[in-house]
Design an enzyme around this catalytic site. Structure first.
Site, PDB file in Angstrom:
ATOM      1  N   CYS A 303       0.808  -1.223   0.000  1.00 14.74           N
ATOM      2  CA  CYS A 303       0.000   0.000   0.000  1.00 14.74           C
ATOM      3  C   CYS A 303       0.841   1.274   0.000  1.00 14.74           C
ATOM      4  O   CYS A 303       0.652   2.173  -0.837  1.00 14.74           O
ATOM      5  CB  CYS A 303      -0.988  -0.011   1.167  1.00 14.74           C
ATOM      6  SG  CYS A 303      -0.238   0.038   2.816  1.00 14.74           S
ATOM      7  N   HIS A 351      -2.621   1.155   6.759  1.00 12.31           N
ATOM      8  CA  HIS A 351      -3.006   1.073   5.348  1.00 12.31           C
ATOM      9  C   HIS A 351      -3.225   2.473   4.796  1.00 12.31           C
ATOM     10  O   HIS A 351      -3.588   3.399   5.522  1.00 12.31           O
ATOM     11  CB  HIS A 351      -4.276   0.237   5.187  1.00 12.31           C
ATOM     12  CG  HIS A 351      -4.607  -0.064   3.756  1.00 12.31           C
ATOM     13  ND1 HIS A 351      -3.792  -0.830   2.956  1.00 12.31           N
ATOM     14  CD2 HIS A 351      -5.644   0.329   2.970  1.00 12.31           C
ATOM     15  CE1 HIS A 351      -4.321  -0.919   1.744  1.00 12.31           C
ATOM     16  NE2 HIS A 351      -5.440  -0.217   1.730  1.00 12.31           N
ATOM     17  N   HIS A 363      -5.787   1.711  -4.467  1.00 14.79           N
ATOM     18  CA  HIS A 363      -4.905   1.193  -3.424  1.00 14.79           C
ATOM     19  C   HIS A 363      -4.499  -0.242  -3.710  1.00 14.79           C
ATOM     20  O   HIS A 363      -5.099  -0.925  -4.536  1.00 14.79           O
ATOM     21  CB  HIS A 363      -5.571   1.296  -2.040  1.00 14.79           C
ATOM     22  CG  HIS A 363      -6.722   0.359  -1.833  1.00 14.79           C
ATOM     23  ND1 HIS A 363      -7.018  -0.218  -0.623  1.00 14.79           N
ATOM     24  CD2 HIS A 363      -7.684  -0.101  -2.693  1.00 14.79           C
ATOM     25  CE1 HIS A 363      -8.093  -0.967  -0.718  1.00 14.79           C
ATOM     26  NE2 HIS A 363      -8.516  -0.919  -1.964  1.00 14.79           N
TER      27      HIS A 363
END
Length: 391
Positions: A303, A351, A363
């Site tokens: 990420c 994240h 993402h």
């Protein structure tokens, strides 16, 4: 006389089998025991909802461990470079120290040949603390200017070399600690992912289908929330545009300004907008590439690796980890999010995604998944930690 012997039932034995009543009872008992044995494992088996929650938690924990791995890897890389530089410096200083020692040795040899005071120079070379020995006035008075310079150089080189050696030793210790942290973080990620895969592999085809249906329902709700945010942002933009026009009209009526001047003043941060568009275009071009923990491209990403690479393509350097990226810009509210902004998730900031607009982001979700575009509410509204605008 009537017989007192109890009559025997004709159904007592037939071909070696007990009475039907006893046989039925025995078969019933066996059936119940069989059912109990079969039911025991299912009682201990977690429900599908529990499995889903456990897998999600494991992936989240793996994500957090991945960011720790990234931080440890970055620290290890920096420390290794520092240690290499220190070792190179130590090698150069050691050579200078050897040169200074050689020059002093030549003086000692000359003194020996001329029968001069040999012990002073020889003792100097063997002394643990030469400076203490030099403090003796009787020796200092005997040294010529050239000898005094050589002695001073020797003392300086010895002191600096010892200092750099100590720094290098400490640097190697720190490097070892960083490498151990790296191994621990890597092991943690691997264990979490292995457990998650094991849980998923134990699901039946029916359970996998039900799990997919649950996920689809969550995605539908996330899309609904994204649409709500998009509508809210559109309404706010319309209000801002209407207010801008009112101000322009008022300024024109009062003759205090021109519409072109107002337009220029109403478009601050255009440079940032251009960079954000470049970052977003890069991220969208990566859609379909696999998530791989610790990866920074170009074939795969985690990420924070994706967001870092995206903004790098726009000329902005972001830190490697989510923990640092969250502090690399200005925090704004979710309703104020603009394309290119970073959207962070969970209390441990494990994240991050790149905001696209209309409540969506690009993402790299998790292991086994691919870079994709989806709602920022993919894991519920409460999972959103903050929104940050870089540059």
């Amino acid at each position: 006389m009537a017989s007192h012997r109890k009559s025997r039932s004709t159904g007592t034995r037939v071909a070696g089998i007990r009475t039907p009543a006893l046989a039925t009872a025995a078969l019933t008992s066996v059936a119940l025991l069989s059912q109990t044995a079969n039911a025991a494992p299912s009682d201990d088996r977690p429900s599908l909802e529990e499995v889903e929650k456990k897998v999600d938690d494991l992936y989240r924990q793996a994500g957090s461990a991945t960011e720790k791995y990234n931080a440890a890897k970055e620290k290890t890389s920096k420390q290794r470079k520092k240690v290499d530089t220190l070792l190179d410096d130590v090698a150069k200083r050691t050579q200078k120290l050897n040169d200074a020692r050689t020059e002093l040795g030549s003086f000692a040899s000359a003194q020996y040949r001329t029968g001069a005071s040999v012990p002073e120079t020889a003792t100097l070379l063997l002394a643990d603390s030469p400076q203490d020995y030099f403090d003796q006035n009787q020796l200092m008075n005997r040294l010529t200017g050239r000898q005094k310079t050589a002695v001073d150089d020797y003392v300086t080189q010895q002191s600096e070399t010892m200092k750099k050696r100590q720094e290098a030793t400490e640097g190697l210790d720190t490097l070892t600690d960083s490498q151990n942290d790296l191994k621990t973080a890597k092991s943690t990620v691997q264990k979490k992912l292995a457990t998650a895969r094991e849980l998923l592999s134990e699901l039946t085809a029916e359970e996998k289908a039900r799990l997919a249906a649950i996920e689809k329902k969550k995605q539908k709700e996330a899309a609904r929330k994204a649409a709500e945010l998009a509508k809210q942002q559109a309404e706010e933009e319309a209000e801002e545009e209407a207010e801008r026009k009112r101000q322009e009209e008022a300024a024109q009526q009062q003759g205090s300004g021109s519409s072109s001047g107002s337009s220029e003043s109403s478009a601050p941060g255009s440079s940032n907008g251009t960079q954000a568009q470049k970052a977003l275009a890069f991220a969208q071009a990566q859609i379909g590439k696999p998530y791989v923990w610790g990866a920074t491209g170009p074939g795969s990403y985690d990420c924070s690796g994706l967001t870092q690479a995206a903004w790098k393509a726009a000329g902005v350097t972001l830190p490697r980890t989510t923990y640092d990226q969250v502090n690399a810009g200005t925090t704004v509210s979710v309703s104020q999010a603009q394309p290119g902004d970073l959207v962070f998730f969970y209390d441990d900031i494990s994240h991050v995604g790149l905001y696209v607009g209309d409540g969506k982001m690009v993402h790299a979700p998790k292991p086994g998944a691919y870079v994709r575009e989806e709602s920022i509410f993919y894991d519920g509204e409460s999972s959103i930690y903050s929104v940050v605008r870089p540059a």
